[in-house]
Design an enzyme around this catalytic site. Sequence first.
Site: not given
Length: 345
Positions: A232, A270, A272
């Site tokens: 992340s 992930s 983000d």
Amino acid sequence: MPARARSLGLICGSLPPGPFNAITDIAGVRVGHRTIRDGDIQTGFTAILPHGDDPFREKLRAGVDVINGFGKSAGLVQVAELGQIETPLLLGNTLSVGTGFNALVARALAANPDIGRTTGTVNPVVLECNDGFLSDIRARVLSENDAFAALDAATAGPVEEGAVGGGTGMSAFGFKGGIGTASRLLRLDGRDYALGVLVQANFGNAGDLVLPDGRRPVPPAMPHAAAPERGSVIIVVATDIPMESRQLTRVARRCGAGLARLGAFWGNGSGDIALAFSTAGRISHHERADFAPMVVLNENRIDLPFRAAVEATQEAVLNAMLAAPAVTGRDGHARPSLADVLARS
């Protein structure tokens, strides 16, 4: 002194950095850390204070862009809806979001006796990355006192980077990740403005990293190179350019281009997230007028802050990685230092 990208000749873009090359180049912005390093425990909180007054009484315009939404942050829905922040920002690990939320609520209630009585509630913003590879995240060691310590440690000036605060247990591109920051100076209508970025870098597959000079450094051992992207990155943008929340959302969205320059592709697992705020034009909690005056950036000039956000994001991630030493944490899991690998190449 820990290495930074510029000290190694790694220049990201063309705009000049601010005096500290940090998010604290925006007047009033302060950053503090609470770091816990103890064997299997490698974790902490990082606090970003947007100005020196009570942000609940003096809110700031903000925008958020969820680049990939595999995350557990708190407060983003209201930021997206109202375009404001009204607390400091806390960055911690995934299972500490509730703890950070409670700490920010406690501080807001102590400073504002009218919350929940004669006025509404408060919207704490807590952002997170998963530090479970290097730290025993199940131990849930972070407490409200740790969050208070990060808030109380917040200062202006140079920002400590690398394996500190919310970046203590983070990894990036198979190397040690962490907290990093950078800034850019812009000139608009004959005046100097600044845009700064702070990242919590915990993303990217080993072998994917691309440096500004084209080199592609890899960790000495890559046992996880074929693993899915499950990291992340949290990106916080601060600027003193007057902008409305929609414009700030657009600026936040461009931070993704800074990640892409490094070789990231925002994998399925992930989280983000980019959040941007402006210190210009505060919003009074008890504004009585029906209409509030507002100065905003001419949309035809917004390419300049777009470029600044991209460049500062790219450099902030590199600063996070270069400042972080090699770390061995939970169950002997280890991450090498990018600075060490570059020194040997």
